[in-house]
Write a protein that holds these residues in place. Sequence first.
Motif, PDB file in Angstrom:
ATOM      1  N   GLY A  19       0.971   5.078  -2.118  1.00 42.61           N
ATOM      2  CA  GLY A  19       1.182   4.903  -1.424  1.00 42.61           C
ATOM      3  C   GLY A  19       1.254   5.361  -0.296  1.00 42.61           C
ATOM      4  N   ALA A  20      -0.474   5.469   0.312  1.00 43.34           N
ATOM      5  CA  ALA A  20      -0.694   5.368   1.821  1.00 43.34           C
ATOM      6  C   ALA A  20      -0.174   4.050   2.565  1.00 43.34           C
ATOM      7  N   ALA A  21       0.153   4.451   4.011  1.00 42.60           N
ATOM      8  CA  ALA A  21       0.387   2.868   4.271  1.00 42.60           C
ATOM      9  C   ALA A  21      -1.219   2.619   5.111  1.00 42.60           C
ATOM     10  N   LYS A  22      -1.733   0.995   5.094  1.00 39.64           N
ATOM     11  CA  LYS A  22      -2.520   0.874   4.957  1.00 39.64           C
ATOM     12  C   LYS A  22      -2.104   0.239   6.457  1.00 39.64           C
ATOM     13  N   GLU A  23      -3.509  -0.008   7.636  1.00 39.38           N
ATOM     14  CA  GLU A  23      -2.790  -0.205   9.165  1.00 39.38           C
ATOM     15  C   GLU A  23      -1.608   0.238   9.807  1.00 39.38           C
ATOM     16  N   ARG A  24      -1.521   1.052   9.336  1.00 44.08           N
ATOM     17  CA  ARG A  24      -0.625   1.853  10.317  1.00 44.08           C
ATOM     18  C   ARG A  24       0.467   1.386  11.326  1.00 44.08           C
ATOM     19  N   SER A  25      -0.432   1.183  12.305  1.00 41.41           N
ATOM     20  CA  SER A  25      -0.390   0.976  13.805  1.00 41.41           C
ATOM     21  C   SER A  25      -0.278  -0.367  13.702  1.00 41.41           C
ATOM     22  N   VAL A 100      11.827   1.936   5.091  1.00 38.24           N
ATOM     23  CA  VAL A 100      10.782   2.969   4.027  1.00 38.24           C
ATOM     24  C   VAL A 100      11.868   3.821   2.685  1.00 38.24           C
ATOM     25  N   GLU A 101      12.992   4.383   4.084  1.00 40.17           N
ATOM     26  CA  GLU A 101      13.807   4.708   3.166  1.00 40.17           C
ATOM     27  C   GLU A 101      14.836   3.695   2.004  1.00 40.17           C
ATOM     28  N   SER A 102      14.808   2.343   3.177  1.00 37.79           N
ATOM     29  CA  SER A 102      16.375   1.141   2.466  1.00 37.79           C
ATOM     30  C   SER A 102      15.040   0.869   1.046  1.00 37.79           C
ATOM     31  N   LEU A 103      13.234   0.767   1.055  1.00 38.14           N
ATOM     32  CA  LEU A 103      12.974   0.500   0.244  1.00 38.14           C
ATOM     33  C   LEU A 103      13.294   1.443  -0.816  1.00 38.14           C
ATOM     34  N   CYS A 104      13.022   2.742  -0.892  1.00 33.45           N
ATOM     35  CA  CYS A 104      12.917   3.571  -1.626  1.00 33.45           C
ATOM     36  C   CYS A 104      14.706   3.425  -2.480  1.00 33.45           C
ATOM     37  N   GLU A 105      15.800   3.685  -1.635  1.00 34.16           N
ATOM     38  CA  GLU A 105      17.196   2.374  -2.118  1.00 34.16           C
ATOM     39  C   GLU A 105      17.455   1.924  -2.881  1.00 34.16           C
ATOM     40  N   ARG A 106      15.807   1.209  -2.585  1.00 34.42           N
ATOM     41  CA  ARG A 106      16.269  -0.625  -3.482  1.00 34.42           C
ATOM     42  C   ARG A 106      15.688  -0.057  -4.683  1.00 34.42           C
ATOM     43  N   GLY A 107      14.531   0.881  -4.623  1.00 33.76           N
ATOM     44  CA  GLY A 107      14.007   1.128  -6.172  1.00 33.76           C
ATOM     45  C   GLY A 107      12.587   0.641  -5.962  1.00 33.76           C
ATOM     46  N   LEU A 108      12.288  -0.168  -4.659  1.00 26.96           N
ATOM     47  CA  LEU A 108      11.464  -0.322  -5.134  1.00 26.96           C
ATOM     48  C   LEU A 108       9.596   0.396  -4.906  1.00 26.96           C
ATOM     49  N   VAL A 109      10.127   1.253  -4.163  1.00 31.67           N
ATOM     50  CA  VAL A 109       8.958   2.299  -3.982  1.00 31.67           C
ATOM     51  C   VAL A 109       9.541   3.912  -4.766  1.00 31.67           C
ATOM     52  N   THR A 110       8.624   4.511  -4.340  1.00 31.49           N
ATOM     53  CA  THR A 110       9.401   6.298  -5.464  1.00 31.49           C
ATOM     54  C   THR A 110       8.788   7.089  -3.473  1.00 31.49           C
ATOM     55  N   GLU A 111       9.505   8.375  -3.213  1.00 28.57           N
ATOM     56  CA  GLU A 111       8.579   8.983  -2.180  1.00 28.57           C
ATOM     57  C   GLU A 111       8.058  10.225  -2.609  1.00 28.57           C
ATOM     58  N   GLU A 112       7.032  10.660  -2.004  1.00 27.67           N
ATOM     59  CA  GLU A 112       6.346  11.560  -3.124  1.00 27.67           C
ATOM     60  C   GLU A 112       6.283  12.500  -1.507  1.00 27.67           C
ATOM     61  N   ARG A 113       6.163  13.495  -1.664  1.00 31.01           N
ATOM     62  CA  ARG A 113       5.544  14.944  -1.143  1.00 31.01           C
ATOM     63  C   ARG A 113       4.917  16.007  -1.207  1.00 31.01           C
ATOM     64  N   PHE A 120      -0.062  20.589   6.378  1.00 31.01           N
ATOM     65  CA  PHE A 120       1.262  19.787   7.087  1.00 31.01           C
ATOM     66  C   PHE A 120       1.593  18.708   5.625  1.00 31.01           C
ATOM     67  N   PRO A 121       2.937  18.293   6.555  1.00 25.08           N
ATOM     68  CA  PRO A 121       3.582  17.594   5.309  1.00 25.08           C
ATOM     69  C   PRO A 121       2.777  16.166   5.278  1.00 25.08           C
ATOM     70  N   VAL A 122       3.006  15.841   4.242  1.00 20.96           N
ATOM     71  CA  VAL A 122       3.045  14.444   4.264  1.00 20.96           C
ATOM     72  C   VAL A 122       3.411  13.960   3.342  1.00 20.96           C
ATOM     73  N   ARG A 123       3.783  12.360   3.462  1.00 15.13           N
ATOM     74  CA  ARG A 123       4.425  11.887   2.551  1.00 15.13           C
ATOM     75  C   ARG A 123       4.094  10.501   2.645  1.00 15.13           C
ATOM     76  N   ARG A 124       4.308  10.178   0.584  1.00 15.65           N
ATOM     77  CA  ARG A 124       3.685   8.762   0.286  1.00 15.65           C
ATOM     78  C   ARG A 124       4.400   8.261  -0.727  1.00 15.65           C
ATOM     79  N   TYR A 125       4.180   6.609  -0.616  1.00 17.32           N
ATOM     80  CA  TYR A 125       5.271   5.903  -1.196  1.00 17.32           C
ATOM     81  C   TYR A 125       4.250   4.945  -2.122  1.00 17.32           C
ATOM     82  N   PRO A 126       4.890   5.485  -3.527  1.00 20.53           N
ATOM     83  CA  PRO A 126       3.824   4.530  -4.167  1.00 20.53           C
ATOM     84  C   PRO A 126       4.800   3.479  -4.534  1.00 20.53           C
ATOM     85  N   GLU A 127       4.159   2.824  -5.698  1.00 20.39           N
ATOM     86  CA  GLU A 127       4.994   1.523  -6.130  1.00 20.39           C
ATOM     87  C   GLU A 127       6.178   1.626  -7.232  1.00 20.39           C
ATOM     88  N   ALA A 128       7.086   1.502  -7.090  1.00 21.62           N
ATOM     89  CA  ALA A 128       8.250   1.527  -7.857  1.00 21.62           C
ATOM     90  C   ALA A 128       8.915   0.667  -9.084  1.00 21.62           C
TER      91      ALA A 128
END
Length: 220
Positions: A19-25, A100-113, A120-128
């Motif tokens: 769920g980590a972002a690649k080439e984030r910037s 990313v919130e929209s992807l979570c609402e669609r059920g395409l990814v899930t949020e992990e904290r 340091f708080p970190v959020r990841r969004y693996p595929e659902a």
Amino acid sequence: MAVTLAEEIALLSLDDESGAAKERSSAGWAVAGGILLELVLAERLTVADGRLTVADATPTGTALLDGRLAKLDEWTRRNGRRKVVDWLTKDQSTAVRATVESLCERGLVTEERHRALGLFPVRRYPEADGSVERELRERLASVVLEGTEPDDRTSGLIALLHAAKLHRLAFPELPRKQVRTRMAEIGEGQWAGDGVREAIRNMQAALAAITAVTAATVVM
């Protein structure tokens, strides 16, 4: 409800397992640009000479787009410059979070904290649900590798990916030089109508300028 260009770029950028972002910037700039181009395709926004104009502030019915459209309408009314680069710089981080919130609402990814180093708080969004990304990658392969003629949305998506130098996100197993020429050709927008083609060129110029500055800053 169709997945937006911004959501497609975000899906490509998120690692399916971690769920980590690649080439984030660079991906973040492209996500913000994807929202603008989607609004152009919806005939809510025009982009010409590097400037934005809200042509129709009527909601599209897609929450992700309508949130940005309302803010764009307010911003263009009180800001005389209305440059694409200025808006992307202002809105990029907010646009990425909303996407990313929209992807979570669609059920395409899930949020992990969790907390890195326990602090340091970190959020990841693996595929659902991988069905949308699989279809997306098949469509990109069909157009870029097999020569299928793209529609406006797909040519716009490829133009954004190319301008932001995100070839590896779309085709992680292929050398960049193998897909770059074809993606550049598609990015010229010869399949799009005049207004969309003009918007694509403006978006490409803005993203290329931003990513160049970002790269130079990192090197320094």
